[in-house]
Design an enzyme around this catalytic site. Sequence first.
Site, PDB file in Angstrom:
ATOM      1  N   HIS A 200    -117.113 -38.255  40.675  1.00  0.00           N
ATOM      2  CA  HIS A 200    -117.210 -36.343  40.907  1.00  0.00           C
ATOM      3  C   HIS A 200    -118.137 -36.810  41.649  1.00  0.00           C
ATOM      4  O   HIS A 200    -118.200 -35.907  42.823  1.00  0.00           O
ATOM      5  CB  HIS A 200    -118.482 -35.817  39.983  1.00  0.00           C
ATOM      6  CG  HIS A 200    -117.349 -35.836  38.662  1.00  0.00           C
ATOM      7  ND1 HIS A 200    -116.515 -34.981  38.912  1.00  0.00           N
ATOM      8  CD2 HIS A 200    -117.153 -36.705  37.537  1.00  0.00           C
ATOM      9  CE1 HIS A 200    -115.680 -35.292  37.321  1.00  0.00           C
ATOM     10  NE2 HIS A 200    -115.740 -36.077  36.994  1.00  0.00           N
ATOM     11  N   ARG A 307     -98.533 -28.887  39.673  1.00  0.00           N
ATOM     12  CA  ARG A 307     -98.782 -29.550  38.883  1.00  0.00           C
ATOM     13  C   ARG A 307     -98.814 -28.545  37.667  1.00  0.00           C
ATOM     14  O   ARG A 307    -100.845 -28.599  37.825  1.00  0.00           O
ATOM     15  CB  ARG A 307     -99.800 -31.070  39.598  1.00  0.00           C
ATOM     16  CG  ARG A 307     -99.695 -32.046  40.365  1.00  0.00           C
ATOM     17  CD  ARG A 307    -100.921 -32.805  40.848  1.00  0.00           C
ATOM     18  NE  ARG A 307    -100.592 -33.568  41.396  1.00  0.00           N
ATOM     19  CZ  ARG A 307    -100.598 -34.106  42.938  1.00  0.00           C
ATOM     20  NH1 ARG A 307    -100.959 -33.009  43.199  1.00  0.00           N
ATOM     21  NH2 ARG A 307    -100.301 -35.015  42.921  1.00  0.00           N
ATOM     22  N   ARG A 343     -93.107 -28.262  39.040  1.00  0.00           N
ATOM     23  CA  ARG A 343     -93.093 -29.535  37.726  1.00  0.00           C
ATOM     24  C   ARG A 343     -93.444 -29.251  36.516  1.00  0.00           C
ATOM     25  O   ARG A 343     -95.072 -28.754  36.327  1.00  0.00           O
ATOM     26  CB  ARG A 343     -94.036 -30.716  38.548  1.00  0.00           C
ATOM     27  CG  ARG A 343     -93.814 -31.812  37.798  1.00  0.00           C
ATOM     28  CD  ARG A 343     -94.469 -32.993  38.946  1.00  0.00           C
ATOM     29  NE  ARG A 343     -95.687 -32.883  38.053  1.00  0.00           N
ATOM     30  CZ  ARG A 343     -97.045 -33.822  38.373  1.00  0.00           C
ATOM     31  NH1 ARG A 343     -96.599 -34.876  39.412  1.00  0.00           N
ATOM     32  NH2 ARG A 343     -97.951 -34.536  38.019  1.00  0.00           N
ATOM     33  N   GLU A 444     -89.967 -41.738  40.786  1.00  0.00           N
ATOM     34  CA  GLU A 444     -91.388 -42.119  40.750  1.00  0.00           C
ATOM     35  C   GLU A 444     -91.411 -43.198  40.304  1.00  0.00           C
ATOM     36  O   GLU A 444     -92.434 -43.765  39.792  1.00  0.00           O
ATOM     37  CB  GLU A 444     -92.808 -40.974  40.428  1.00  0.00           C
ATOM     38  CG  GLU A 444     -92.613 -40.220  39.120  1.00  0.00           C
ATOM     39  CD  GLU A 444     -93.440 -39.497  38.859  1.00  0.00           C
ATOM     40  OE1 GLU A 444     -94.610 -39.426  39.653  1.00  0.00           O
ATOM     41  OE2 GLU A 444     -93.292 -38.577  37.920  1.00  0.00           O
ATOM     42  N   ASN A 467     -97.092 -41.553  45.020  1.00  0.00           N
ATOM     43  CA  ASN A 467     -98.377 -42.175  43.878  1.00  0.00           C
ATOM     44  C   ASN A 467     -98.072 -43.336  43.001  1.00  0.00           C
ATOM     45  O   ASN A 467     -98.461 -44.411  42.986  1.00  0.00           O
ATOM     46  CB  ASN A 467     -99.055 -41.421  43.236  1.00  0.00           C
ATOM     47  CG  ASN A 467     -99.268 -40.230  44.351  1.00  0.00           C
ATOM     48  OD1 ASN A 467     -99.365 -40.039  46.519  1.00  0.00           O
ATOM     49  ND2 ASN A 467    -100.152 -38.540  44.367  1.00  0.00           N
ATOM     50  N   ASP A 468     -96.756 -42.208  42.428  1.00  0.00           N
ATOM     51  CA  ASP A 468     -96.683 -43.618  41.249  1.00  0.00           C
ATOM     52  C   ASP A 468     -96.124 -44.699  41.504  1.00  0.00           C
ATOM     53  O   ASP A 468     -95.722 -45.520  40.708  1.00  0.00           O
ATOM     54  CB  ASP A 468     -96.201 -41.964  39.455  1.00  0.00           C
ATOM     55  CG  ASP A 468     -97.177 -41.889  39.082  1.00  0.00           C
ATOM     56  OD1 ASP A 468     -97.955 -42.530  39.366  1.00  0.00           O
ATOM     57  OD2 ASP A 468     -96.842 -40.545  38.835  1.00  0.00           O
ATOM     58  N   ARG A 478    -103.089 -47.459  40.628  1.00  0.00           N
ATOM     59  CA  ARG A 478    -102.927 -46.662  41.684  1.00  0.00           C
ATOM     60  C   ARG A 478    -104.640 -46.258  41.152  1.00  0.00           C
ATOM     61  O   ARG A 478    -106.105 -45.437  41.998  1.00  0.00           O
ATOM     62  CB  ARG A 478    -102.445 -44.922  41.382  1.00  0.00           C
ATOM     63  CG  ARG A 478    -102.742 -44.188  40.909  1.00  0.00           C
ATOM     64  CD  ARG A 478    -101.437 -43.701  40.727  1.00  0.00           C
ATOM     65  NE  ARG A 478    -101.899 -42.148  40.677  1.00  0.00           N
ATOM     66  CZ  ARG A 478    -101.257 -41.296  40.552  1.00  0.00           C
ATOM     67  NH1 ARG A 478     -99.992 -40.768  40.472  1.00  0.00           N
ATOM     68  NH2 ARG A 478    -101.498 -40.166  41.085  1.00  0.00           N
ATOM     69  N   CYS A 515     -93.524 -35.751  48.096  1.00  0.00           N
ATOM     70  CA  CYS A 515     -94.601 -35.219  47.157  1.00  0.00           C
ATOM     71  C   CYS A 515     -95.912 -36.165  47.452  1.00  0.00           C
ATOM     72  O   CYS A 515     -97.343 -35.685  46.865  1.00  0.00           O
ATOM     73  CB  CYS A 515     -94.297 -34.179  46.026  1.00  0.00           C
ATOM     74  SG  CYS A 515     -93.798 -34.596  44.811  1.00  0.00           S
TER      75      CYS A 515
HETATM   76  C1  PEP Z   1     -96.764 -38.658  42.729  1.00  0.00           C
HETATM   77  O1  PEP Z   1     -96.132 -39.498  41.525  1.00  0.00           O
HETATM   78  O2  PEP Z   1     -96.445 -39.537  43.496  1.00  0.00           O
HETATM   79  C2  PEP Z   1     -97.235 -37.544  42.605  1.00  0.00           C
HETATM   80  C3  PEP Z   1     -97.073 -36.940  43.240  1.00  0.00           C
HETATM   81  O3  PEP Z   1     -97.404 -37.103  41.235  1.00  0.00           O
HETATM   82  P1  PEP Z   1     -98.742 -36.975  40.198  1.00  0.00           P
HETATM   83  O4  PEP Z   1    -100.237 -37.647  41.692  1.00  0.00           O
HETATM   84  O5  PEP Z   1     -99.443 -36.095  39.715  1.00  0.00           O
HETATM   85  O6  PEP Z   1     -98.803 -38.331  39.516  1.00  0.00           O
HETATM   86 MG    MG Z   2     -96.732 -38.487  39.744  1.00  0.00          MG
END
Ligand code: PEP
Ligand code: MG
Length: 589
Positions: A200, A307, A343, A444, A467-468, A478, A515
Amino acid sequence: MPKDNRVQTELTVQGIPASPGIAFGQVFVYLQSDVQVPRYEIPAEKSIDEIARFDQALVKTRQQITKIKNEVEKNLGADEALIFDAHLLVLEDQVLISQTIKEFETTHENIETCFERVSESYIKAFSEIDDEYLRERAGDIRDVAQRVLQNLLGQSENNLSQLADKRVVVANDLSPSGSASIDRSGALGLVTDKGSKTSHAVIVARSMKLPAVVGVHDLTTKAQTGDWLIVDGYEGVVILHPSEETLLKYGKVQKAKQSFEDHMLEANRQPAVTLDGVSISLMANIEKVSETEHVKEYFAKGVGLFRTEYLYLNSSQVPTEQEQFLAYKAVVEACAPNAVVIRTLDLGGDKPMPSIPELDNKEANPFMGYRAIRFCLETPELFKNQLRAILRASVYGKVQLMFPMISGVEQIRKARALIKECTAELKSKGLSFDPKIQIGAMIEIPSAATTADILAKECDFFSIGTNDLIQYLIAVDRGNDRVAALYEPSHPAVLRTLKHIVECAKKEKISVSVCGEIAGDPIYTVMLLGLGVDHLSMTSASIPRVKYLIRAIKISDAKALVKEALEKETAHEIHALLHSFYTSRVKVE
Ligand code: PEP
Ligand code: MG
């Protein structure tokens, strides 16, 4: 620039870049420490007074937090102030209060001691939960508890709110209310020994546009108030006692970066077209309806990732179909004629939802547990509420519907069957929807990536959630800063996997976008474009720098670069290759 005459050796420390910008100034060391609580007995006849003292401290704390909340809301906006609602809730926690009084009635020890004991047991319980969100709640309780204790002991608040001069705050740690109380006019930058990009304190720093670096381990033991320091929030570097030479270099860097940022913003009005004429659509990732403003401000070509779980997380109850419909419709109308990729719920895992008991998040491995599409398919009524809301919004512009955390094609089939039920229900009620709505999957999870050929036959598009995907491919959490160095988007496994996914999509002639966060990092733009990705979706504010690079390259060069990268053996080599390509095309001078 005034400098003292002591000969001090320059010290460069690498941390985590948390908020962009460069600051130079004198240090203000801030050590957040726990309040020392004296312990003594209260005679029986003073019991009522002691409880009254506790009540007064709670009231005073509430007033202080409400004041901070109002200030933050005024200066930074309602979203940043939400954290203080959580703090106010801690103060209203009847169990915490009644247990403290019970402890007092049993032990007859002073109320500070009792409150500290009870709140510590709360903090301990929360901090042992294997979930980042709930662990952060432990931080909230600690923050509030420290305030209550300060008030009970008659101590004053921290002094970050009144920095005498322009200073770079160097803190061992910083609570949310500590960071929110930073004097904006006095602070030049922020450095913390602890913390991650998502803490934060950092979010507040970012919204204050304060350059910030976190995770510098023990800088507070090396820096003293009054020392000179450079904070490079772009690279995550902190330089203590910078030499004249370094200062000169950073002075130039700072000036160049600023004029470069201005230049990029100006250039952002131009279309995202490469030098060899290939047009790339740059879309926005959003979490809230209000972010459509940024979509326009940064000329995003619609929303590549909405999201939607944040609609749920920001309310105490599951939103109704109608509430969701109105939210989706607002975004779709604001972005029309550009597409909005909605999504479906990605709740669970790191995003528990208190009003849905099934998502209590008490799993040993929540990231691999009951979440997202897995949960939605098992709670069809809740899922269908969302699907109907999305379908209904689809007549107000262009909507694409996408499922998160798909691990195999059966899930797509099941989800499509539910969509079919929803369309029949809407038809029977005379409600309209786009019958040709595109339905896609987020890729992902490694199993989805390796079976992308199968999935591509049953999806209208792919959106790669890097990301995932990276966290599951490399088995590296992550959100865990201890293994952050292993989280390598340029790992050969990532490159090969992306290549496979894109090839499968191309074979079935479906579009493919990225994304995840790397879509907004220009170092990786060339890699993604060279692989053949059609769209990139990112935080709106990242669009200018990505577009700037796109306008400076040829797709043919990007393809050649990817070919070369595929021959490399390590993430380091691939990153070096991408980095040198980037710097050869984009000069910050
Ligand atoms: C991802 O996993 O790359 C993604 C865009 O979704 P989130 O970051 O919401 O898991
Ligand atoms: Mg994700």
